[in-house]
Write an enzyme that holds these catalytic residues in place. Structure first.
Site, PDB file in Angstrom:
ATOM      1  N   ASP A   1      81.309   3.419  55.094  1.00  0.00           N
ATOM      2  CA  ASP A   1      82.006   3.991  56.248  1.00  0.00           C
ATOM      3  C   ASP A   1      82.397   5.437  55.955  1.00  0.00           C
ATOM      4  OD1 ASP A   1      83.536   4.269  58.669  1.00  0.00           O
ATOM      5  OD2 ASP A   1      83.916   2.123  58.624  1.00  0.00           O
TER       6      ASP A   1
ATOM      7  N   HIS B   1      80.382   8.579  57.145  1.00  0.00           N
ATOM      8  CA  HIS B   1      80.570   9.231  58.440  1.00  0.00           C
ATOM      9  C   HIS B   1      81.442  10.478  58.322  1.00  0.00           C
ATOM     10  CE1 HIS B   1      78.649   6.064  60.755  1.00  0.00           C
ATOM     11  NE2 HIS B   1      79.446   5.147  60.241  1.00  0.00           N
TER      12      HIS B   1
ATOM     13  N   SER C   1      86.359  -1.163  65.119  1.00  0.00           N
ATOM     14  CA  SER C   1      85.595   0.077  64.950  1.00  0.00           C
ATOM     15  C   SER C   1      86.224   1.265  65.667  1.00  0.00           C
ATOM     16  CB  SER C   1      84.168  -0.102  65.480  1.00  0.00           C
ATOM     17  OG  SER C   1      83.609  -1.320  65.068  1.00  0.00           O
TER      18      SER C   1
ATOM     19  N   HIS D   1      88.467  -5.433  59.181  1.00  0.00           N
ATOM     20  CA  HIS D   1      88.006  -4.058  58.980  1.00  0.00           C
ATOM     21  C   HIS D   1      88.766  -3.188  59.971  1.00  0.00           C
ATOM     22  CE1 HIS D   1      84.972  -0.866  58.095  1.00  0.00           C
ATOM     23  NE2 HIS D   1      85.218  -0.511  59.355  1.00  0.00           N
TER      24      HIS D   1
ATOM     25  N   HIS E   1      90.468   0.562  61.394  1.00  0.00           N
ATOM     26  CA  HIS E   1      90.439   2.020  61.423  1.00  0.00           C
ATOM     27  C   HIS E   1      91.832   2.519  61.780  1.00  0.00           C
ATOM     28  CE1 HIS E   1      86.252   3.426  60.789  1.00  0.00           C
ATOM     29  NE2 HIS E   1      85.987   2.145  61.036  1.00  0.00           N
TER      30      HIS E   1
ATOM     31  N   TYR F   1      84.176   4.270  69.692  1.00  0.00           N
ATOM     32  CA  TYR F   1      83.574   4.048  68.371  1.00  0.00           C
ATOM     33  C   TYR F   1      83.903   5.228  67.460  1.00  0.00           C
ATOM     34  CZ  TYR F   1      79.815   2.231  65.311  1.00  0.00           C
ATOM     35  OH  TYR F   1      79.088   1.692  64.284  1.00  0.00           O
TER      36      TYR F   1
END
Length: 345
Positions: A19, A22, A172, A201, A203, A292
């Site tokens: 990740d 990115h 996400s 997961h 963010h 996203y």
């Protein structure tokens, strides 16, 4: 739910080298990935995920090309690991079963098979072949905020039926809050077998990555994703060193050296960030609009090219419910906004 956070050990899955790609447009050098992986391994992290930000075979005009191939990154990390499990991620349709087999030959023993949250059915072949290879397999339901908890649980049930040993709530867009996380794991509990592990997961676009991960663990998620200095798309993932410090204060069993993680975050990862990984007006817009997280750098470029505010593009992407894989539409959205601006002038 078979995991008891007060008694059982958490499974810490680092995503700095996947990740985190990115955050720097997939530009990690070989020396970078080797040093970061070695530091994570020595700090006691259970598993280290390595791939292009969009998974195996993700390098493309749509997603962006990397400084190296997946195989070069994976081989570099495989050479230095002594205890952490080498992990990768694959999106069916982007990565094929041939890439999966090649990753196994390099030393990958755990894989996350990722789909949009409504498309679990496309994961069947990849999950099945990964299990046939003897790999540890997790289902990874991206953009989990976009559908209701019960609908998400039905998608998780499909992945379980295909052979996934763990299924993730994958935020996400960094758009979930603690109530949303709790509701999704409670829905999982109503349909999944107790022996199927749960994972989270997060963010950090709404600054809730650590809080959401703690709530997930309290709801039975044994596997927690995090990254050094939060290195990841958008405002990043749950910062690994922060999460470990927080749960250490709670007395939870995590098996990691918090000081070593702090050092790795500060000395190895943060200096690589050409754009700070943090909550700011652009990354906050991702969480606010439910977009996203990896759209950030693409939207910033489109905004610069066409004289727009990045937030305007991101909010419009959210309104149109764009999802991962539609990066090529970001320029189209920008051009539409330019036309609308011209018509209003």
């Amino acid at each position: 739910m078979s995991f008891d956070v007060g008694k059982d050990k958490l499974y810490i899955q680092d995503v700095t080298l996947r990740d985190g790609m990115h955050a720097i447009r997939h530009m990690y050098g070989i020396d970078h990935v080797r040093a970061i992986a070695q530091a994570l391994d020595e700090a006691g992290v259970d598993a280290i995920e390595v791939a292009h930000g969009d998974g195996l075979n993700g390098a493309s005009f749509n997603y962006g090309f990397g400084a190296h191939t997946d195989w070069e990154w994976l081989e570099a990390v495989a050479d230095v690991l002594t205890r952490s499990v080498l992990t990768t991620l694959i999106l069916p349709g982007v990565g094929t079963v041939d890439e999966l087999r090649r990753a196994y030959d390099i030393g990958v023993r755990s894989v996350r098979v990722a789909t949009h949250c409504t498309e679990a059915d496309v994961s069947k072949q990849h999950i099945g072949i990964a299990r046939d290879l003897g790999m540890d397999v997790s289902g990874f339901l991206m953009m989990s905020h976009m559908i209701e908890p019960e609908a998400l649980a039905q998608q998780a049930l499909l992945m379980e039926s295909y052979g996934a040993q763990c299924v993730y709530v994958t935020d996400s867009g960094g758009a979930l809050d603690m109530d949303g996380v709790r509701a999704r794991f409670q829905a999982y509990d109503r349909v999944l077998r107790p022996e199927t592990q749960r994972g989270m997961h997060a963010h950090h676009n709404l600054s809730l990555g650590v809080a959401n991960s703690i709530v997930a663990a309290q709801q039975g998620a044994v596997r927690i994703d995090a990254s050094l200095a939060g290195m990841g798309a958008g405002a990043g993932n749950a910062p690994l060193e922060v999460f470990i410090a927080a749960v250490d204060r709670k007395g939870w069993n995590h098996g990691c050296d918090v000081n070593a993680l702090m050092d790795a975050a500060e000395d190895l990862v943060r200096p690589l960030q050409d754009r700070p990984v943090r909550v700011d007006r652009e990354t906050l817009a991702l969480g606010y609009a439910g977009v996203y997280s990896s759209f950030l750098r693409h939207a910033e470029k489109a905004a610069a090219d066409y004289g727009l505010d990045t937030r305007t593009i991101l909010v419009e992407l959210g309104r149109r419910k764009m999802v991962g894989g539609q990066e090529d539409m970001i320029v189209d959205v920008a051009l539409d906004l330019v036309r609308e601006r011209g018509a209003a002038a």
